[in-house]
Design an enzyme around this catalytic site. Structure first.
Site, PDB file in Angstrom:
ATOM      1  N   ASN A 110      31.895 -58.446  33.554  1.00  0.00           N
ATOM      2  CA  ASN A 110      30.764 -58.695  32.645  1.00  0.00           C
ATOM      3  C   ASN A 110      30.422 -60.177  32.550  1.00  0.00           C
ATOM      4  O   ASN A 110      29.247 -60.549  32.578  1.00  0.00           O
ATOM      5  CB  ASN A 110      31.073 -58.123  31.253  1.00  0.00           C
ATOM      6  N   HIS A 156     -19.059 -67.392  31.916  1.00  0.00           N
ATOM      7  CA  HIS A 156     -19.514 -65.994  32.073  1.00  0.00           C
ATOM      8  C   HIS A 156     -19.948 -65.701  33.514  1.00  0.00           C
ATOM      9  O   HIS A 156     -20.772 -64.819  33.739  1.00  0.00           O
ATOM     10  CB  HIS A 156     -20.678 -65.671  31.130  1.00  0.00           C
ATOM     11  N   SER A 277     -11.495 -56.788  60.570  1.00  0.00           N
ATOM     12  CA  SER A 277     -11.584 -55.358  60.275  1.00  0.00           C
ATOM     13  C   SER A 277     -11.361 -54.581  61.563  1.00  0.00           C
ATOM     14  O   SER A 277     -11.751 -55.022  62.646  1.00  0.00           O
ATOM     15  CB  SER A 277     -12.968 -55.047  59.713  1.00  0.00           C
ATOM     16  N   LYS A 283     -16.412 -58.858  60.642  1.00  0.00           N
ATOM     17  CA  LYS A 283     -15.728 -59.162  59.390  1.00  0.00           C
ATOM     18  C   LYS A 283     -14.677 -60.251  59.500  1.00  0.00           C
ATOM     19  O   LYS A 283     -13.964 -60.362  60.476  1.00  0.00           O
ATOM     20  CB  LYS A 283     -15.054 -57.894  58.851  1.00  0.00           C
TER      21      LYS A 283
HETATM   22  N1  ARG Z   1      27.176 -54.497  38.901  1.00  0.00           N
HETATM   23  C1  ARG Z   1      27.279 -54.773  37.506  1.00  0.00           C
HETATM   24  C2  ARG Z   1      25.965 -55.334  36.998  1.00  0.00           C
HETATM   25  O1  ARG Z   1      25.191 -55.722  37.780  1.00  0.00           O
HETATM   26  C3  ARG Z   1      28.375 -55.744  37.241  1.00  0.00           C
HETATM   27  C4  ARG Z   1      29.051 -55.628  35.909  1.00  0.00           C
HETATM   28  C5  ARG Z   1      29.680 -54.329  35.753  1.00  0.00           C
HETATM   29  N2  ARG Z   1      30.552 -54.279  34.648  1.00  0.00           N
HETATM   30  C6  ARG Z   1      31.100 -53.122  34.215  1.00  0.00           C
HETATM   31  N3  ARG Z   1      31.922 -53.169  33.278  1.00  0.00           N
HETATM   32  N4  ARG Z   1      30.763 -51.996  34.767  1.00  0.00           N
HETATM   33  O2  ARG Z   1      25.681 -55.373  35.846  1.00  0.00           O
END
Ligand code: ARG
Length: 456
Positions: A110, A156, A277, A283
């Site tokens: 993450n 316009h 074209s 064209k």
């Molecule tokens: N491939 C995932 C993404 O792009 C990476 C993170 C995934 N994390 C998880 N706990 N599944 O978000």
């Protein structure tokens, strides 16, 4: 293949799930950033004594070799290794066994994906910024060439007042200048290092987050681990900035398309930047401009898609966020494709000054200046407006233009007219006397171009 996270599972995932879950098809493009981040993390783990120096060094070295093999096209990624992060970790473990298994200490995918995406976006943003700067430089050169090229200005899409092509081009310069500074701002906010956020709650290992940030060129580290893993504002912000760039390219494209039509005839696109074209032999079509205009819709779609993915996600990481990448990458790719070809297209076009000038001559573009003449002779502006309105109606009736009226005719509308009127309302005078800051007088625009050129 056994999953890196497989410990608590008694079955392997269904092939359908592997396929559904996997992002390697599109996130493999972040391999260089992933490896760079992992090397910094491994080096830090060694420095902090969280893993041994030897292990740290072996990991760093092997990751470098993996990077080279990927560069050389020698690595095949696997769908069931899910994403770029686990693909690379898997290869590392294949190559150095147990030592490789120590890399992920104190880290989660993450915070890893948050890091990689930021680094990827940062690299691409820098490229796009260069393309915008190239386009800006071309606009300055073109404007310098056309300081005195008179053309009709429109509101316009009706002829309004004469301007110069330089002034018109410099309006786009201002837009792309703002785009460029928006990219700078976006970069500042995205340049915050999330690694150390862990899965969501940080980690107990004594990581040196500042060391990693410094090593990877970040200005600071993120201040909240929940936010560190779940913030994608930088992606939204870039997608917005790219959408505005496309808005500007699209408006410009629309004008290129109009100007290259037979009806306007203001420009001729170079053959190398036009297409023909398959049926109509005569064209010559402005496909490049049309595609830039069309692709704008696509980038807006990416922005709206990203906003929509993010809007209902509870803290912290959720797999929905994997859906950020294709849209973000598509917006980046599209803008990177549009900017250079658009720049070349305008750099090579031929400007038909005669057509622009004759366009500026029709449509009573100097009517305001006739009114201003009367004002300078003492008439209140509202009255002058009325007088000139009646003159315009008279000219339409007679199928003529104000400049072609005799002095007697002028005087029949107001005694204030004298023979200096002809000079006062020539298109050159109309343009040259607009010397205010931001106005089209060649003198003013020239000074501005010089100022901007010095900034390059
Ligand atoms: N491939 C995932 C993404 O792009 C990476 C993170 C995934 N994390 C998880 N706990 N599944 O978000």
């Amino acid at each position: 293949m056994a999953k890196l996270w497989g410990g608590r599972f008694s079955k392997s995932t269904d092939a359908l799930v592997d396929d559904f879950n996997s992002s390697i098809r599109f996130d493999s493009r972040m391999y260089a950033q992933d490896i760079r981040g992992s090397r910094a993390h491994a080096e830090m783990l060694g420095r902090q004594g969280i893993i041994s120096k030897e292990d740290s060094e072996l990991i760093v070295k092997t990751l470098g070799e993996i990077k080279k093999d990927i560069d050389d096209g020698k690595v095949e990624f696997k769908i069931d290794a899910e994403d770029i992060h686990m693909n690379i970790e898997t290869i590392l473990i294949e190559r150095i066994g147990d030592v490789g298994k120590r890399l992920h200490t104190g880290r989660s995918r993450n915070d890893q994906v948050a890091l990689d995406t930021r680094m990827y976006v940062r690299d691409e943003l820098d490229e796009i910024k260069k393309d915008v700067e190239t386009l800006k430089a071309t606009l300055l050169d073109l404007a310098e060439e056309h300081l005195h090229t008179i053309m009709p200005g429109y509101t316009h899409l009706q002829k309004a007042q004469p301007v110069t092509l330089a002034h018109h081009l410099m309006a786009y310069y201002e837009m792309f200048n703002r785009d460029s500074s928006r990219l700078d701002n976006c970069r500042k906010r995205l340049n915050v290092m999330p690694l150390g956020s862990g899965a969501l709650a940080g980690t107990t290992y004594p990581l040196d987050r500042e060391f990693v940030a410094d090593k990877l060129g970040f200005d600071s580290v993120s201040m909240n681990s929940l936010d560190g893993v779940s913030d994608r504002d930088f992606a939204l912000e870039l997608a917005f900035d790219l959408s505005v760039i496309m808005t500007h390219l699209s408006r410009f494209s629309e004008e290129i398309i109009l100007w290259s039509s037979h009806e306007f005839g203001f420009i001729d696109l170079d053959d190398a930047y036009s297409t023909g074209s398959s049926i109509m032999p005569q064209k010559k079509n402005p496909d490049v401009a049309e595609l830039a205009r069309g692709k704008t819709g696509r980038v807006y779609g990416d922005l709206i898609g990203l906003l929509t993915v993010m809007k209902g996600i509870p803290l912290a990481y959720n797999k929905d966020m994997q859906e950020d990448k294709e849209q973000l990458f598509d917006a980046i790719d599209t803008v990177k494709m549009c900017l250079p070809v658009f720049e070349r297209m305008i750099a090579t076009m031929t400007v038909r000054k005669d057509r622009m000038l004759s366009g500026a001559k029709g449509g009573f573009t100097n009517a305001t200046d006739v009114a201003d003449y009367l004002v300078k002779k003492g008439l209140p502006f509202r009255d002058a407006h009325g007088v000139v309105g009646r003159m315009v109606a008279y000219c339409i009736e007679k199928n003529t233009v104000i400049d072609a009226l005799s002095l007697e005719e002028f005087k029949s509308f107001s005694e204030l007219f004298d023979d200096d009127i002809y000079d006062a309302i020539s298109l050159e005078t109309c343009v040259n006397q607009r010397e205010l800051i931001g106005a089209p007088a060649p003198k003013t625009v020239k000074a501005l171009i010089e100022k901007y050129k010095k900034l390059i």
